[in-house]
Design an enzyme around this catalytic site. Structure first.
Site, PDB file in Angstrom:
ATOM      1  N   HIS A  51       1.999   8.031  -5.220  1.00 45.78           N
ATOM      2  CA  HIS A  51       1.947   9.176  -4.639  1.00 45.78           C
ATOM      3  C   HIS A  51       2.853   9.136  -3.215  1.00 45.78           C
ATOM      4  CE1 HIS A  51      -1.840   7.622  -3.153  1.00 45.78           C
ATOM      5  NE2 HIS A  51      -1.249   7.928  -1.930  1.00 45.78           N
TER       6      HIS A  51
HETATM    7  C1  T46 Z   1      -2.572   5.941   0.152  1.00 42.23           C
HETATM    8  C2  T46 Z   1      -2.783   4.543  -0.391  1.00 42.23           C
HETATM    9  C3  T46 Z   1      -2.412   3.413   0.376  1.00 42.23           C
HETATM   10  C4  T46 Z   1     -11.060  10.614  -0.168  1.00 42.23           C
HETATM   11  O1  T46 Z   1     -12.104  11.275  -0.557  1.00 42.23           O
HETATM   12  N1  T46 Z   1     -10.885  10.320   1.109  1.00 42.23           N
HETATM   13  C5  T46 Z   1      -9.837   9.530   1.605  1.00 42.23           C
HETATM   14  O2  T46 Z   1      -9.727   9.314   2.950  1.00 42.23           O
HETATM   15  C6  T46 Z   1      -9.086   8.929   0.589  1.00 42.23           C
HETATM   16  C7  T46 Z   1      -7.955   8.169   0.994  1.00 42.23           C
HETATM   17  C8  T46 Z   1      -9.498   9.098  -0.570  1.00 42.23           C
HETATM   18  N2  T46 Z   1     -10.255  10.040  -1.002  1.00 42.23           N
HETATM   19  C9  T46 Z   1     -10.380  10.356  -2.523  1.00 42.23           C
HETATM   20  C10 T46 Z   1      -9.391  11.134  -3.240  1.00 42.23           C
HETATM   21  C11 T46 Z   1      -9.573  10.283  -4.726  1.00 42.23           C
HETATM   22  O3  T46 Z   1     -10.480  11.224  -5.459  1.00 42.23           O
HETATM   23  O4  T46 Z   1     -10.820   8.909  -2.891  1.00 42.23           O
HETATM   24  C12 T46 Z   1      -9.959   8.996  -4.581  1.00 42.23           C
HETATM   25  C13 T46 Z   1      -9.087   7.786  -4.591  1.00 42.23           C
HETATM   26  O5  T46 Z   1      -7.995   8.025  -3.944  1.00 42.23           O
HETATM   27  P1  T46 Z   1      -6.745   7.960  -4.601  1.00 42.23           P
HETATM   28  O6  T46 Z   1      -6.634   7.828  -5.813  1.00 42.23           O
HETATM   29  O7  T46 Z   1      -5.303   8.645  -3.734  1.00 42.23           O
HETATM   30  O8  T46 Z   1      -6.287   6.478  -3.817  1.00 42.23           O
HETATM   31  P2  T46 Z   1      -5.085   5.396  -3.886  1.00 42.23           P
HETATM   32  O9  T46 Z   1      -5.329   4.208  -3.823  1.00 42.23           O
HETATM   33  O10 T46 Z   1      -4.117   5.768  -5.037  1.00 42.23           O
HETATM   34  O11 T46 Z   1      -4.239   5.627  -2.564  1.00 42.23           O
HETATM   35  C14 T46 Z   1      -4.873   5.552  -1.284  1.00 42.23           C
HETATM   36  C15 T46 Z   1      -4.670   7.127  -0.504  1.00 42.23           C
HETATM   37  O12 T46 Z   1      -5.169   8.060  -1.261  1.00 42.23           O
HETATM   38  C16 T46 Z   1      -3.299   7.152  -0.114  1.00 42.23           C
HETATM   39  O13 T46 Z   1      -3.416   8.015   1.233  1.00 42.23           O
HETATM   40  O14 T46 Z   1      -1.349   6.168   1.050  1.00 42.23           O
HETATM   41  O15 T46 Z   1      -4.314   4.497  -0.672  1.00 42.23           O
END
Ligand code: T46
Length: 140
Positions: A51
Site C-alpha cells: 500500500h
Molecule cells: C505501513 C507499514 C510500514 C491499526 O489499527 N492501527 C495502526 O496504527 C496501524 C498501523 C494498523 N492498524 C490496523 C489496520 C489493519 O487492520 O492493523 C491491521 C494491520 O495493518 P496493515 O495490514 O496495514 O499492516 P502492514 O504491516 O501491512 O502495514 C503497516 C502500516 O499499516 C502501514 O502504514 O506503512 O506498516
C-alpha cells in the site's frame, strides 16, 4: 530514491557495556510524531504492506533482527535492508511499500506523522499508480 531517506541516530556505548540510541523527536525526525507502532512475529515467508499513504510520513526502524523494505513510485524503486537499531528509513507520502524477509525475532518500529486513518491508505495498486503519476507530476 528522492521520496525516501536514511537517518542515522546516535549509538552511545561500546561492545563491553552495550549501546543506547536516543531519538530526540523534534531534532531527529523530520515531522511531528503522532503515533508509534511496531510489527513483530512475522514469519519469514510473509510479505506485508502492499500500500501507499496519501498524507502520511513515517520513519521505520528495525529494533531487532532485519527486514527488507521495497519502496516504489511510478518512476523509481529501491529496496532497503534495515538491520541496525540506530538506522531509520524515512518514507514520504505516496510511496508504495512492501516489507519482506523478516528475520527470526525482527521488530520493526514505525514513527508516524498522523494518527491511524484507514481512508489515508491506497491499497489498490492501479488506483495508486494513477494518483501517483499526478502527484509526482511526471517527474522523479
Ligand atoms: C505501513 C507499514 C510500514 C491499526 O489499527 N492501527 C495502526 O496504527 C496501524 C498501523 C494498523 N492498524 C490496523 C489496520 C489493519 O487492520 O492493523 C491491521 C494491520 O495493518 P496493515 O495490514 O496495514 O499492516 P502492514 O504491516 O501491512 O502495514 C503497516 C502500516 O499499516 C502501514 O502504514 O506503512 O506498516
Amino acid at each position: 530514491m528522492t521520496s525516501i531517506g536514511r537517518i542515522e541516530f546516535k549509538s552511545l556505548g561500546k561492545d563491553n557495556i552495550g549501546y543506547l540510541t536516543p531519538i530526540e523527536a523534534s531534532e531527529d525526525i523530520p515531522f511531528a510524531v503522532e503515533r508509534i507502532y511496531y510489527i513483530y512475529g512475522v514469519p519469514a515467508d510473509v510479505r506485508r504492506g502492499f500500500h501507499s499513504h496519501k498524507d502520511l510520513k513515517q520513519v521505520l526502524i528495525c529494533l531487532n533482527g532485519s527486514v527488507d523494505i521495497l519502496c516504489k513510485t511510478p518512476y523509481e524503486e529501491e529496496t532497503v535492508t534495515l538491520d541496525k537499531p540506530n538506522i531509520g528509513l524515512f518514507i514520504g507520502e505516496m510511496v508504495w511499500r512492501e516489507m519482506f524477509n523478516f528475520s527470526e525475532g525482527a521488530v520493526l518500529m514505525v514513527l508516524a506523522s498522523r494518527h491511524f486513518d484507514e481512508n489515508d491508505y491506497l491499497r489498490n495498486y492501479e488506483q495508486y499508480i494513477n494518483l501517483a503519476v499526478d502527484y509526482f507530476g511526471g517527474n522523479k
